[in-house]
Write a protein that holds these residues in place. Structure first.
Motif, PDB file in Angstrom:
ATOM      1  N   ALA A 110      -3.702  -1.596  -2.478  1.00  0.00           N
ATOM      2  CA  ALA A 110      -2.481  -1.629  -3.307  1.00  0.00           C
ATOM      3  C   ALA A 110      -2.770  -2.317  -4.638  1.00  0.00           C
ATOM      4  O   ALA A 110      -2.343  -1.849  -5.700  1.00  0.00           O
ATOM      5  CB  ALA A 110      -1.356  -2.350  -2.572  1.00  0.00           C
ATOM      6  N   ALA A 150       2.037   1.918  -3.422  1.00  0.00           N
ATOM      7  CA  ALA A 150       0.891   2.322  -4.250  1.00  0.00           C
ATOM      8  C   ALA A 150       0.542   3.783  -3.976  1.00  0.00           C
ATOM      9  O   ALA A 150       0.203   4.537  -4.895  1.00  0.00           O
ATOM     10  CB  ALA A 150      -0.308   1.420  -3.956  1.00  0.00           C
ATOM     11  N   GLY A 151       0.646   4.179  -2.715  1.00  0.00           N
ATOM     12  CA  GLY A 151       0.371   5.578  -2.343  1.00  0.00           C
ATOM     13  C   GLY A 151       1.343   6.523  -3.019  1.00  0.00           C
ATOM     14  O   GLY A 151       0.963   7.595  -3.503  1.00  0.00           O
ATOM     15  N   ASP A 167       6.380  -0.167   3.848  1.00  0.00           N
ATOM     16  CA  ASP A 167       5.176  -0.707   4.476  1.00  0.00           C
ATOM     17  C   ASP A 167       5.306  -0.723   6.001  1.00  0.00           C
ATOM     18  O   ASP A 167       4.311  -0.709   6.714  1.00  0.00           O
ATOM     19  CB  ASP A 167       4.878  -2.114   3.961  1.00  0.00           C
ATOM     20  N   ALA A 205       0.820  -1.218   0.000  1.00  0.00           N
ATOM     21  CA  ALA A 205       0.000   0.000   0.000  1.00  0.00           C
ATOM     22  C   ALA A 205       0.856   1.272   0.000  1.00  0.00           C
ATOM     23  O   ALA A 205       0.507   2.254  -0.664  1.00  0.00           O
ATOM     24  CB  ALA A 205      -0.950   0.003   1.187  1.00  0.00           C
ATOM     25  N   ASP A 217      -9.584   3.619  -2.384  1.00  0.00           N
ATOM     26  CA  ASP A 217      -8.334   2.830  -2.392  1.00  0.00           C
ATOM     27  C   ASP A 217      -7.115   3.755  -2.430  1.00  0.00           C
ATOM     28  O   ASP A 217      -6.120   3.511  -1.741  1.00  0.00           O
ATOM     29  CB  ASP A 217      -8.316   1.880  -3.597  1.00  0.00           C
ATOM     30  N   HIS A 228       1.275   5.458   2.892  1.00  0.00           N
ATOM     31  CA  HIS A 228       2.571   6.009   2.492  1.00  0.00           C
ATOM     32  C   HIS A 228       3.002   7.146   3.422  1.00  0.00           C
ATOM     33  O   HIS A 228       4.156   7.222   3.841  1.00  0.00           O
ATOM     34  CB  HIS A 228       2.511   6.523   1.052  1.00  0.00           C
ATOM     35  N   ALA A 283      -4.147   4.093   0.322  1.00  0.00           N
ATOM     36  CA  ALA A 283      -2.743   3.879  -0.057  1.00  0.00           C
ATOM     37  C   ALA A 283      -1.899   5.100   0.300  1.00  0.00           C
ATOM     38  O   ALA A 283      -0.798   4.962   0.868  1.00  0.00           O
ATOM     39  CB  ALA A 283      -2.652   3.571  -1.554  1.00  0.00           C
ATOM     40  N   ASP A 332      -2.005  -5.994  -0.006  1.00  0.00           N
ATOM     41  CA  ASP A 332      -3.062  -5.079   0.424  1.00  0.00           C
ATOM     42  C   ASP A 332      -4.075  -4.869  -0.708  1.00  0.00           C
ATOM     43  O   ASP A 332      -3.677  -4.686  -1.861  1.00  0.00           O
ATOM     44  CB  ASP A 332      -2.412  -3.757   0.829  1.00  0.00           C
TER      45      ASP A 332
END
Ligand SMILES: Nc1ncnc2c1ncn2[C@@H]1O[C@H](COP(=O)(O)OP(=O)(O)OP(=O)(O)O)[C@@H](O)[C@H]1O
Ligand SMILES: Cc1ncc(C[n+]2csc(CCOP(=O)(O)O)c2C)c(N)n1
Ligand SMILES: [Mg+2]
Length: 345
Positions: free
Chosen positions: A265, A171-172, A286, A168, A200, A208, A204, A262
């Motif tokens: 993610a 992804a953020g 993470d 995640a 989502d 982050h 994310a 996640d």
């Protein structure tokens, strides 16, 4: 008002007023050193982590309050990885003189709030002027004598476990780079996206910007003697598992189909044409715990009845084959990659 308008000592006084008077320390801000009495029967843990503008964060994507929380959180995570209890923090700040003093107020509010969640107080630090903003936090923690969980205790035959779900935070970062922003608790979007993708992306980015240090989980694993070795996931599972195996003198195989990715993610990765597994393995930040254990899986799972999951992802082997990922089709590939500050592609 700018920092240059009030000067170094007025800024220290201002910082002192933002922070609560320390309960735990013998001496806090105001002397040449802070002072802390070690707890009888405990060893000291010492760790430090530096956040640099445009390397570890960008001013455009994080508020000073969240930056303060993250600077404290990433250090708390290292204490968690030893099974320790954090006690006190020192903060080093290198900052442009033309920066607004309100930025510093907010930064220290973030440091204070994140620390307070784990009974940690900022008891000192240092200031310097710099063209680049840098925040370094040093944490002192403690652990019962001889009970620190190191990276070097993994033994062949043990299972490899991870807390929470992965990917995640990376992804953020992808969403932030694409122009999405987290304002208070809602997402600002550069273009229209569906409501579920927006949620989502929010989750994310939150992961982050605001890592959750797994102090309670680390303590539980250390105190019950569950974990033979442990590390926190800052650079990515591939890289951090490699560090743990190298320090333990062992090999490892983890299974692709067991890695807890996640959900947010996965959704964000799919939208930005990225491989969710790559975010979990190489993305980093993470700040979950990776540990090894010879315990019965049912007993480990039973230790974590709450929101934080624990997942067995593979096994420790004798030294020789490094760290491998067993693909869904049964093929084993070498694990590589992860965040490296100095690696030039
Ligand atoms: N500049 C340095 N001088 C001395 N020791 C260092 C220095 N940088 C790192 N180390 C040591 O090297 C080891 C690994 O450091 P590293 O920063 O990779 O830790 P990490 O917990 O994996 O990462 P991080 O906390 O930065 O996410 C630690 O024991 C650390 O104290
Ligand atoms: C602007 C910006 N660019 C890249 C990243 C990604 N990133 C930075 S440090 C790090 C690993 C942990 O670092 P350390 O080992 O120093 O604790 C990762 C994955 C970011 N957060 N912000
Ligand atoms: Mg670490």
């Amino acid at each position: 008002m700018r920092i240059s308008a009030i000067g170094e000592f007025a800024l220290i006084e201002r910082i002192r007023r933002i922070l609560p008077k320390p309960h735990d320390a013998l001496l806090g801000i105001g002397d040449d050193c802070a002072a802390l009495r070690p707890t009888a029967g405990r060893d000291l843990l010492l760790t430090t982590d530096l956040l640099v503008d445009e390397v570890d964060f960008t001013r455009q994507t994080i508020t000073p309050f969240r930056l303060g929380r993250k600077a404290m959180g990433v250090n708390l995570s290292d204490i968690a990885a030893m099974g320790g209890l954090p006690r006190a923090a020192l903060v080093t700040l290198a900052i442009p003189p033309e920066e607004e003093i309100e930025f510093v107020d907010e930064l220290y509010r973030g440091l204070r709030e994140e620390g307070a969640q784990f009974a940690v107080e900022v008891i000192g630090g240092d200031l310097s002027a710099s063209a680049t903003l840098m925040i370094g936090v040093t944490l002192v923690g403690e652990v019962e004598v001889g009970k620190a969980v190191t990276r070097s205790g993994a033994k062949p035959g043990e299972r490899i476990w991870v807390t929470g779900r992965l990917g995640a935070a990376a992804a953020g970062l992808i969403a932030l780079k694409a122009g999405f922003r987290l304002l208070d608790d809602h997402v600002e979007t550069p273009y229209e996206v569906s409501g579920s993708l927006q949620e989502d992306i929010r989750q994310a980015i939150e992961r982050h910007l605001c890592p959750i240090p797994r102090i309670r989980e680390g303590r539980a694993l250390a105190q019950a003697g569950v974990a033979s070795a442990m590390i926190d996931l800052s650079d990515g599972l591939a890289s951090d598992l490699t560090h743990l195996c190298r320090e333990s003198g062992v090999s490892a195989t983890i299974r692709e189909d067991q890695i807890p990715i996640d959900q947010a993610a996965s959704a964000v990765a799919q939208r930005f044409a990225q491989e969710p597994l790559a975010l979990a393995l190489q993305g980093g930040e993470d700040f979950e715990l990776l540990f090894t254990s010879s315990w019965d899986p049912a007993d480990i799972v039973a230790m974590f009845p709450d929101a934080v999951t624990v997942t067995a992802i593979g096994k420790v082997w004798e030294a020789g084959h490094g760290c491998r990922l067993e693909r869904q089709d049964g093929r084993a590939v070498a694990l590589a990659g992860g965040y490296d500050h100095f690696w030039q592609q």
